[in-house]
Motif scaffolding. Sequence first.
Motif, PDB file in Angstrom:
ATOM      1  N   PHE A 128       1.046  -1.519   0.071  1.00  0.00           N
ATOM      2  CA  PHE A 128      -0.114  -0.112   0.030  1.00  0.00           C
ATOM      3  C   PHE A 128       0.810   1.720  -0.079  1.00  0.00           C
ATOM      4  O   PHE A 128       1.372   1.430   0.794  1.00  0.00           O
ATOM      5  CB  PHE A 128      -1.219  -0.148   1.151  1.00  0.00           C
ATOM      6  CG  PHE A 128      -2.235  -1.150   1.601  1.00  0.00           C
ATOM      7  CD1 PHE A 128      -2.735  -1.461   0.157  1.00  0.00           C
ATOM      8  CD2 PHE A 128      -2.233  -1.776   2.537  1.00  0.00           C
ATOM      9  CE1 PHE A 128      -3.479  -2.157   0.291  1.00  0.00           C
ATOM     10  CE2 PHE A 128      -3.446  -3.023   2.361  1.00  0.00           C
ATOM     11  CZ  PHE A 128      -3.554  -3.280   1.342  1.00  0.00           C
ATOM     12  N   GLU A 129       0.700   2.299  -0.946  1.00  0.00           N
ATOM     13  CA  GLU A 129       1.483   3.665  -0.840  1.00  0.00           C
ATOM     14  C   GLU A 129       1.109   3.876   0.581  1.00  0.00           C
ATOM     15  O   GLU A 129      -0.166   4.469   1.048  1.00  0.00           O
ATOM     16  CB  GLU A 129       0.234   4.473  -1.562  1.00  0.00           C
ATOM     17  CG  GLU A 129       1.193   6.196  -2.556  1.00  0.00           C
ATOM     18  CD  GLU A 129       0.666   6.497  -3.524  1.00  0.00           C
ATOM     19  OE1 GLU A 129       1.233   7.994  -3.491  1.00  0.00           O
ATOM     20  OE2 GLU A 129       0.606   5.754  -4.134  1.00  0.00           O
ATOM     21  N   PRO A 130       2.471   4.921   1.510  1.00  0.00           N
ATOM     22  CA  PRO A 130       2.044   5.170   2.071  1.00  0.00           C
ATOM     23  C   PRO A 130       1.020   6.587   2.591  1.00  0.00           C
ATOM     24  O   PRO A 130       0.929   7.157   1.486  1.00  0.00           O
ATOM     25  CB  PRO A 130       3.379   5.778   3.126  1.00  0.00           C
ATOM     26  CG  PRO A 130       3.901   5.149   1.541  1.00  0.00           C
ATOM     27  CD  PRO A 130       3.043   4.476   0.891  1.00  0.00           C
ATOM     28  N   GLY A 131       0.150   6.839   3.470  1.00  0.00           N
ATOM     29  CA  GLY A 131      -0.734   7.678   3.724  1.00  0.00           C
ATOM     30  C   GLY A 131      -2.509   7.318   2.346  1.00  0.00           C
ATOM     31  O   GLY A 131      -2.838   8.901   2.879  1.00  0.00           O
ATOM     32  N   THR A 132      -2.101   5.933   1.986  1.00  0.00           N
ATOM     33  CA  THR A 132      -3.687   6.774   1.588  1.00  0.00           C
ATOM     34  C   THR A 132      -4.556   5.469   1.525  1.00  0.00           C
ATOM     35  O   THR A 132      -4.360   5.423   2.556  1.00  0.00           O
ATOM     36  CB  THR A 132      -3.265   5.166   0.229  1.00  0.00           C
ATOM     37  OG1 THR A 132      -2.351   5.076  -0.904  1.00  0.00           O
ATOM     38  CG2 THR A 132      -4.586   4.652  -0.441  1.00  0.00           C
ATOM     39  N   SER A 133      -5.799   6.292   1.056  1.00  0.00           N
ATOM     40  CA  SER A 133      -7.215   5.821   2.141  1.00  0.00           C
ATOM     41  C   SER A 133      -8.283   5.032   1.370  1.00  0.00           C
ATOM     42  O   SER A 133      -7.651   5.672  -0.021  1.00  0.00           O
ATOM     43  CB  SER A 133      -7.781   7.008   2.405  1.00  0.00           C
ATOM     44  OG  SER A 133      -7.332   7.689   4.395  1.00  0.00           O
ATOM     45  N   TRP A 134      -8.885   4.207   1.630  1.00  0.00           N
ATOM     46  CA  TRP A 134      -9.797   3.528   0.934  1.00  0.00           C
ATOM     47  C   TRP A 134     -11.129   3.952   1.362  1.00  0.00           C
ATOM     48  O   TRP A 134     -11.343   3.128   2.508  1.00  0.00           O
ATOM     49  CB  TRP A 134      -9.355   2.071   0.827  1.00  0.00           C
ATOM     50  CG  TRP A 134      -8.941   1.816  -0.027  1.00  0.00           C
ATOM     51  CD1 TRP A 134      -7.778   3.092  -1.109  1.00  0.00           C
ATOM     52  CD2 TRP A 134      -8.202   0.004  -1.189  1.00  0.00           C
ATOM     53  NE1 TRP A 134      -7.252   1.506  -1.674  1.00  0.00           N
ATOM     54  CE2 TRP A 134      -7.197   0.470  -1.395  1.00  0.00           C
ATOM     55  CE3 TRP A 134      -8.905  -1.016  -0.142  1.00  0.00           C
ATOM     56  CZ2 TRP A 134      -7.025  -0.908  -1.589  1.00  0.00           C
ATOM     57  CZ3 TRP A 134      -8.209  -1.963  -1.332  1.00  0.00           C
ATOM     58  CH2 TRP A 134      -7.203  -2.030  -2.475  1.00  0.00           C
ATOM     59  N   SER A 135     -11.682   3.951   0.559  1.00  0.00           N
ATOM     60  CA  SER A 135     -13.657   4.024   0.084  1.00  0.00           C
ATOM     61  C   SER A 135     -14.330   2.952   0.846  1.00  0.00           C
ATOM     62  O   SER A 135     -13.556   1.835   0.574  1.00  0.00           O
ATOM     63  CB  SER A 135     -13.798   5.416  -0.351  1.00  0.00           C
ATOM     64  OG  SER A 135     -14.222   4.556  -1.516  1.00  0.00           O
ATOM     65  N   VAL A 136     -15.177   3.017   1.736  1.00  0.00           N
ATOM     66  CA  VAL A 136     -16.192   1.611   1.434  1.00  0.00           C
ATOM     67  C   VAL A 136     -16.315   1.258   0.023  1.00  0.00           C
ATOM     68  O   VAL A 136     -16.185  -0.135  -0.726  1.00  0.00           O
ATOM     69  CB  VAL A 136     -17.426   1.768   2.318  1.00  0.00           C
ATOM     70  CG1 VAL A 136     -18.322   0.722   1.829  1.00  0.00           C
ATOM     71  CG2 VAL A 136     -16.791   2.177   3.918  1.00  0.00           C
ATOM     72  N   ARG A 137     -16.826   2.084  -1.301  1.00  0.00           N
ATOM     73  CA  ARG A 137     -16.856   1.631  -2.299  1.00  0.00           C
ATOM     74  C   ARG A 137     -15.597   1.152  -2.809  1.00  0.00           C
ATOM     75  O   ARG A 137     -15.545   0.061  -3.829  1.00  0.00           O
ATOM     76  CB  ARG A 137     -16.884   3.112  -3.413  1.00  0.00           C
ATOM     77  CG  ARG A 137     -17.410   2.939  -4.730  1.00  0.00           C
ATOM     78  CD  ARG A 137     -17.365   4.123  -5.803  1.00  0.00           C
ATOM     79  NE  ARG A 137     -18.287   4.667  -5.236  1.00  0.00           N
ATOM     80  CZ  ARG A 137     -18.963   5.322  -4.468  1.00  0.00           C
ATOM     81  NH1 ARG A 137     -18.158   6.392  -3.979  1.00  0.00           N
ATOM     82  NH2 ARG A 137     -20.028   6.254  -4.107  1.00  0.00           N
ATOM     83  N   ARG A 138     -14.566   1.808  -2.723  1.00  0.00           N
ATOM     84  CA  ARG A 138     -12.982   1.057  -2.744  1.00  0.00           C
ATOM     85  C   ARG A 138     -12.941   0.178  -2.475  1.00  0.00           C
ATOM     86  O   ARG A 138     -12.343  -1.229  -2.972  1.00  0.00           O
ATOM     87  CB  ARG A 138     -11.130   2.131  -3.056  1.00  0.00           C
ATOM     88  CG  ARG A 138     -10.213   1.046  -3.427  1.00  0.00           C
ATOM     89  CD  ARG A 138     -10.398   1.012  -4.739  1.00  0.00           C
ATOM     90  NE  ARG A 138      -9.134   0.278  -5.039  1.00  0.00           N
ATOM     91  CZ  ARG A 138      -8.558  -0.221  -4.937  1.00  0.00           C
ATOM     92  NH1 ARG A 138      -9.992  -1.694  -5.119  1.00  0.00           N
ATOM     93  NH2 ARG A 138      -7.424  -1.187  -5.469  1.00  0.00           N
TER      94      ARG A 138
END
Length: 168
Positions: A128-138
């Motif tokens: 995972f790229e540091p600092g990345t967030s994922w939505s529930v959709r993602r």
Amino acid sequence: MSISNQVVTGERADLLATLRRHRGFLRQTVDGLTDEQAARRSTVSELCLGGLIKHVAVVEERWMRFAVGGAEAMQSQPVDWAGQFRMQEGETLAGLLDEFDRVARATDELLATLDLDTAHPLPTAPWFEPGTSWSVRRVLLHLIAETAQHAGHADILRESIDGAKTMG
């Protein structure tokens, strides 16, 4: 599409229908197999069909914990990374399918209510790229991709066991 007492429409219905379809393909790959066949490594890979069923359920359940509570919730329960890909002593295909179905029902119920735009930072991991967030959709899109990919793996394993194919 109806889940419990909720009517799910639009994008959410389409995404859930796609996830269900790929779950169905994965489930179809083990139709009619014995426990011994489901536990057999039929290629040079470490994978077996029962292990793939177990792995997809484990991954789906972990990502749903993430969808609700973020990385800390996702990592709140230990995972036997190697053991999740094989059937352990005492496990049966029927038991693994029951767990697969339980997780699927819980996911469908949860996804009927969650805001698809809610996002959480991903856990720290080399992939995972540091600092990345994922939505529930993602997360839901990831589950669809994960399930579809493993349904393809399962199709190859099943064909190696007895020549049966999910499609064709």
